[in-house]
Design a protein around this motif. Structure first.
Motif, PDB file in Angstrom:
ATOM      1  N   GLU A   1       0.895  -1.435  -0.155  1.00 15.59           N
ATOM      2  CA  GLU A   1       0.059   0.021  -0.052  1.00 15.59           C
ATOM      3  C   GLU A   1       0.999   1.373  -0.114  1.00 15.59           C
ATOM      4  N   LYS A   2       0.250   2.318  -0.323  1.00 12.80           N
ATOM      5  CA  LYS A   2       0.971   3.522  -0.348  1.00 12.80           C
ATOM      6  C   LYS A   2       1.213   4.212   0.985  1.00 12.80           C
ATOM      7  N   ARG A   3       0.269   4.010   1.880  1.00 13.95           N
ATOM      8  CA  ARG A   3       0.347   4.481   3.394  1.00 13.95           C
ATOM      9  C   ARG A   3       1.131   3.268   4.165  1.00 13.95           C
ATOM     10  N   VAL A   4       1.764   3.727   5.191  1.00 14.68           N
ATOM     11  CA  VAL A   4       2.492   2.965   5.987  1.00 14.68           C
ATOM     12  C   VAL A   4       1.672   2.584   7.423  1.00 14.68           C
TER      13      VAL A   4
ATOM     14  N   LEU B   1       1.073  -2.643   6.423  1.00 12.40           N
ATOM     15  CA  LEU B   1       0.826  -2.030   5.186  1.00 12.40           C
ATOM     16  C   LEU B   1       2.165  -1.015   4.928  1.00 12.40           C
ATOM     17  N   LEU B   2       2.654  -1.452   3.779  1.00  6.38           N
ATOM     18  CA  LEU B   2       4.020  -0.915   3.472  1.00  6.38           C
ATOM     19  C   LEU B   2       4.097  -0.780   1.987  1.00  6.38           C
ATOM     20  N   PRO B   3       4.863  -0.001   1.440  1.00  5.51           N
ATOM     21  CA  PRO B   3       5.166   0.201   0.098  1.00  5.51           C
ATOM     22  C   PRO B   3       5.915  -1.178  -0.646  1.00  5.51           C
ATOM     23  N   ASP B   4       5.932  -1.227  -1.902  1.00  7.31           N
ATOM     24  CA  ASP B   4       6.590  -2.336  -2.297  1.00  7.31           C
ATOM     25  C   ASP B   4       8.044  -2.548  -1.975  1.00  7.31           C
ATOM     26  N   ASP B   5       8.208  -3.570  -1.719  1.00  6.83           N
ATOM     27  CA  ASP B   5       9.524  -4.069  -1.347  1.00  6.83           C
ATOM     28  C   ASP B   5      10.143  -3.522  -0.251  1.00  6.83           C
ATOM     29  N   PRO B   6       9.485  -3.391   0.930  1.00 10.08           N
ATOM     30  CA  PRO B   6      10.038  -2.613   2.104  1.00 10.08           C
ATOM     31  C   PRO B   6      11.249  -3.333   2.693  1.00 10.08           C
TER      32      PRO B   6
ATOM     33  N   ARG C   1      12.657  -1.272   8.184  1.00  2.83           N
ATOM     34  CA  ARG C   1      11.377  -0.675   8.220  1.00  2.83           C
ATOM     35  C   ARG C   1      10.265  -1.534   8.774  1.00  2.83           C
ATOM     36  N   VAL C   2      10.481  -2.649   8.242  1.00  3.43           N
ATOM     37  CA  VAL C   2       9.291  -3.770   8.852  1.00  3.43           C
ATOM     38  C   VAL C   2       9.412  -3.902  10.139  1.00  3.43           C
TER      39      VAL C   2
ATOM     40  N   ARG D   1       6.845  -0.578  16.702  1.00  6.66           N
ATOM     41  CA  ARG D   1       6.018   0.392  17.131  1.00  6.66           C
ATOM     42  C   ARG D   1       4.652  -0.017  17.349  1.00  6.66           C
ATOM     43  N   TRP D   2       4.230  -1.083  16.595  1.00  8.33           N
ATOM     44  CA  TRP D   2       2.792  -1.632  16.977  1.00  8.33           C
ATOM     45  C   TRP D   2       2.643  -2.295  18.179  1.00  8.33           C
ATOM     46  N   TYR D   3       3.857  -2.918  18.528  1.00  9.87           N
ATOM     47  CA  TYR D   3       3.751  -3.785  19.902  1.00  9.87           C
ATOM     48  C   TYR D   3       3.965  -2.697  21.007  1.00  9.87           C
TER      49      TYR D   3
END
Length: 154
Positions: free
Chosen positions: A14-17, A34-39, A43-44, A50-52
């Motif tokens: 996706e365009k948004r992260v 949700l990450l751009p192509d080939d993150p 970054r992942v 951050r999610w945790y």
């Protein structure tokens, strides 16, 4: 989610992260990144951390508020969530409770144990007999919860 643990991560281009969870995915332990192509892997990793942190802050705040009902006259400590090397939590003399972000992976009764343990330090700073007497009064099964925590995450 299983005991607070994300068991599966689905990647969506996706365009948004960010992260997206819906009721079905949350019950099954899945979330969508949700990450751009080939993150890039870093970054992942940062996004997952951050999610945790966000989930930990929400869960720990809820447990802290419920636990304070057993500690009459104790003000709500400031809560900090961060990675910690060798402990699950601490309570400073200034009244700041710091909890290990990895605790969010534990079952809720284990989180309740750690929060109650830290709140007992508002009454007794050291781990003496008086400390454990208070802990036993507010949480009679604290030893089983501690063992469960150690078995689950150590």
């Amino acid at each position: 989610m299983v005991g607070g643990l994300l068991t599966s991560l689905v990647y969506l281009s996706e365009k948004r992260v960010g992260f997206r969870t819906d009721a079905h995915r949350a019950r099954s332990g899945k979330a969508c990144a949700l990450l751009p192509d080939d993150p890039e892997p870093e970054r992942v990793k940062a996004l997952l951390h951050r999610w945790y942190l966000d989930r930990a802050r929400a869960a720990f705040s809820e447990v802290l508020d419920a636990s304070l009902l057993h500690f009459k006259g104790v003000e709500r400590p400031r809560l900090i969530v961060r990675a910690m090397q060798s402990r699950w939590g601490s309570l400073s003399r200034a009244g700041t409770m710091t909890l290990n972000v990895n605790l969010v992976r534990a079952p809720r009764p284990c989180i309740e144990y750690v929060v109650a343990h830290e709140l007992c330090h508002t009454r007794h700073r050291d781990h003496d007999a008086r400390f454990f007497k208070v802990l036993g009064q507010v949480m009679p099964d604290w030893e089983q919860r501690k063992q469960r925590l150690e078995a689950a995450l150590l």
